[in-house]
Write an enzyme that holds these catalytic residues in place. Structure first.
Site, PDB file in Angstrom:
ATOM      1  N   HIS A  33       0.815  -1.223   0.000  1.00 21.30           N
ATOM      2  CA  HIS A  33       0.000   0.000   0.000  1.00 21.30           C
ATOM      3  C   HIS A  33       0.844   1.267   0.000  1.00 21.30           C
ATOM      4  CE1 HIS A  33      -4.043  -1.817   0.769  1.00 21.30           C
ATOM      5  NE2 HIS A  33      -3.256  -2.844   0.991  1.00 21.30           N
ATOM      6  N   ASP A  80       3.532   9.409  -1.208  1.00 21.77           N
ATOM      7  CA  ASP A  80       2.437   8.570  -0.713  1.00 21.77           C
ATOM      8  C   ASP A  80       2.199   7.462  -1.724  1.00 21.77           C
ATOM      9  OD1 ASP A  80       0.362   7.824   0.976  1.00 21.77           O
ATOM     10  OD2 ASP A  80      -0.332   9.888   1.201  1.00 21.77           O
TER      11      ASP A  80
HETATM   12  C1  G6P Z   1      -0.900   3.077   6.230  1.00 24.50           C
HETATM   13  C2  G6P Z   1      -0.382   1.677   6.042  1.00 24.50           C
HETATM   14  C3  G6P Z   1      -1.261   0.660   6.733  1.00 24.50           C
HETATM   15  C4  G6P Z   1      -1.469   1.056   8.184  1.00 24.50           C
HETATM   16  C5  G6P Z   1      -2.026   2.479   8.263  1.00 24.50           C
HETATM   17  C6  G6P Z   1      -2.215   2.945   9.696  1.00 24.50           C
HETATM   18  O1  G6P Z   1      -2.094   3.240   5.558  1.00 24.50           O
HETATM   19  O2  G6P Z   1      -0.274   1.380   4.667  1.00 24.50           O
HETATM   20  O3  G6P Z   1      -0.685  -0.626   6.686  1.00 24.50           O
HETATM   21  O4  G6P Z   1      -2.347   0.165   8.828  1.00 24.50           O
HETATM   22  O5  G6P Z   1      -1.110   3.347   7.617  1.00 24.50           O
HETATM   23  O6  G6P Z   1      -1.019   2.808  10.421  1.00 24.50           O
HETATM   24  P1  G6P Z   1      -0.976   2.012  11.774  1.00 24.50           P
HETATM   25  O7  G6P Z   1       0.482   1.861  12.103  1.00 24.50           O
HETATM   26  O8  G6P Z   1      -1.706   2.865  12.729  1.00 24.50           O
HETATM   27  O9  G6P Z   1      -1.642   0.674  11.529  1.00 24.50           O
END
Ligand code: G6P
Length: 459
Positions: free
Chosen positions: A154, A357
């Site tokens: 992602h 991003d």
């Molecule tokens: C991004 C990453 C995700 C992640 C999210 C939130 O979107 O691609 O994998 O879950 O951030 O980050 P966190 O560390 O809070 O899960």
């Protein structure tokens, strides 16, 4: 036995905010298609269980794996978010390389592979998400799992010169080699991965565009992730009181991001200040609301960005505010999705200006939330993956506050016809490549992915 979709991501829906775009996208995908979602439990435990915990959700099955505090420190805060995240976002200066964090990352992936063996079925299509789990397919293969396994990253794939800062860079390519299909967000990421493969001695790029890594062939493609446009629009409840109140003739400039150094927030604040300083009598007066819920707060780099923003917001408000008006409203409390959608609808300008991003789904949500008859204008970073699809937005260099300030001014003064035309183009794009298109296209490609005859590249 019929095909079942098994999704793995560190975060699952239904735990704790802030969640980021991935969780909403996967929730929408699994609600529409059914299947199994495997992710980490919200709270750490003293001694992780050997088995996954079954935690059914509406529309799909959910299984959670435990993490101890040490796993959390090494796997999540450590290798995932203090090595891979900064690496993939071009911030090698923030990488904190420690052997025990690397080993903790491998241990969690190996343990999860053991636990998954109990729930996997022969015809499952396995879809693993994001940088927390690069090695998971390799671990599953070691345990005899021959199912189709796809990976989707992602976030951006790191640039070749940045990869030199990773002590285990060749492992990264080896891990990728255990998947049948690797999906990336943008053509930029595909180009970066191809470069990394060219630099690796035991890999090659086949004439078909596939990768040969050891004795496996891996398919590679960009699949720009989308949103569920209707579900997001349905979240706008016009019958409730507006979440933000503005003065008469006051316009709203809105940004909403997880608090992260990749999001370009200090430059965005400077950009808004540039707009304030260069405003003339014809430019409408605007208030900037930035919502940036705290994320990964235990990591020093995240504490630093928070302090920087608090200081900047205070300084700008001090210099430009009046007794009854604060130009910047900066809040670090999470906002529920319905309020975000409603606030987007009220906004005249959406600021989405990350320094880099993978995609950025906020840009797509902002477009979905607008009234097509009187839409707000999206100001979008050229360095967000979304810019490859959304060039009808006002594209800016996110490092340059004068470009951001100039774009805010342009957005606030754009004639209605041009706002409508830009919005219609953007809306058509996010409707045709929405979350259902993304899931369908990825899974069709995963089903089709198979070993191909040896077609070597002849240069
Ligand atoms: C991004 C990453 C995700 C992640 C999210 C939130 O979107 O691609 O994998 O879950 O951030 O980050 P966190 O560390 O809070 O899960």
């Amino acid at each position: 036995m019929s095909e079942r979709l098994v999704v793995v991501s560190n975060r699952v829906a239904g735990d704790r905010p802030p969640a980021g775009g991935l969780v909403f996208a996967l929730h929408d995908c699994l609600t529409a298609n059914g299947g199994v979602w495997i992710g980490s439990a919200a709270e750490t435990v003293a001694s992780p269980a050997d088995k996954l915990h079954h935690a059914p959700a509406q529309g799909y099955d959910r299984y959670l794996f435990d993490l101890s505090q040490i796993d959390h420190d090494r796997f999540y805060l450590g290798y995932s978010n203090s090595v891979l995240w900064p690496l993939c976002h071009g911030r090698t200066d923030l990488m904190d390389l420690r052997e025990d964090h690397f080993n903790g990352y491998l241990d969690v992936n190996a343990r999860l592979a053991d636990q998954m063996k109990d729930v996997l079925q022969q015809d499952d299509l396995i879809w693993i998400h994001d940088y927390h789990f690069f090695p998971l397919a390799r671990e599953l293969r070691k345990r005899g799992i021959t199912n189709r396994i796809g990976f989707f990253l992602h976030i951006p794939f790191p640039a070749g010169h940045d990869l030199l800062a990773l002590s285990h860079a060749s492992d990264l390519i080896d891990w990728i080699g255990a998947y049948d299909l690797v999906g990336l967000q943008s053509e930029r990421d595909v180009a970066q991965l191809l470069q990394a493969v060219r630099d690796h001695p035991e890999t090659e790029i086949l004439r078909t565009g596939q990768l040969r890594v050891g004795d496996r062939v891996v398919n590679l493609r960009a699949f720009p992730i989308g949103i569920d446009v209707n579900s997001f629009r349905d979240d706008i409840d016009m019958s409730t009181d507006a979440p933000v109140h503005l003065g008469q003739d006051e316009k709203l400039v809105f940004g909403v991001d997880r608090l992260d150094y990749s999001k370009g927030l200090p430059q965005r604040f400077d950009g808004f200040e540039h707009y304030l300083e260069h405003r003339d009598a014809d430019t409408p007066s605007a208030t900037f609301l930035q919502v940036a819920p705290i994320s990964r707060g235990e990591v020093a780099a995240y504490q630093d960005i928070r302090a920087t923003l608090e200081q900047k917001a205070g300084a700008i408000n001090g210099a430009h505010g009046t007794p009854d008006w604060m130009p910047i409203r900066y809040i670090s409390q999470p906002m529920v999705r319905a309020s975000v959608a409603r606030t987007m609808r009220l906004a005249s300008v959406g600021l989405v200006t990350p320094l880099i991003d993978g995609m950025n789904l906020v840009a797509k949500e902002f477009v979905a939330a607008q009234d097509p008859e009187d839409p707000g204008v999206l100001v979008l970073s050229k360095l967000a993956g979304a810019a490859e699809q959304m060039d009808a937005a006002l594209l800016v260099n996110p490092y340059d506050p004068s470009q951001i300030g100039g774009a805010i001014r342009t957005a606030l003064t754009l004639p209605l016809e041009e706002r409508r035309a830009r919005h219609a183009t953007l809306l058509a794009g996010i409707e045709s490549q929405d979350i259902h298109w993304w899931t369908r296209t990825y899974l069709e490609n995963l089903r089709r992915s198979q070993m191909v005859p040896d077609v070597r590249m002849t240069a």
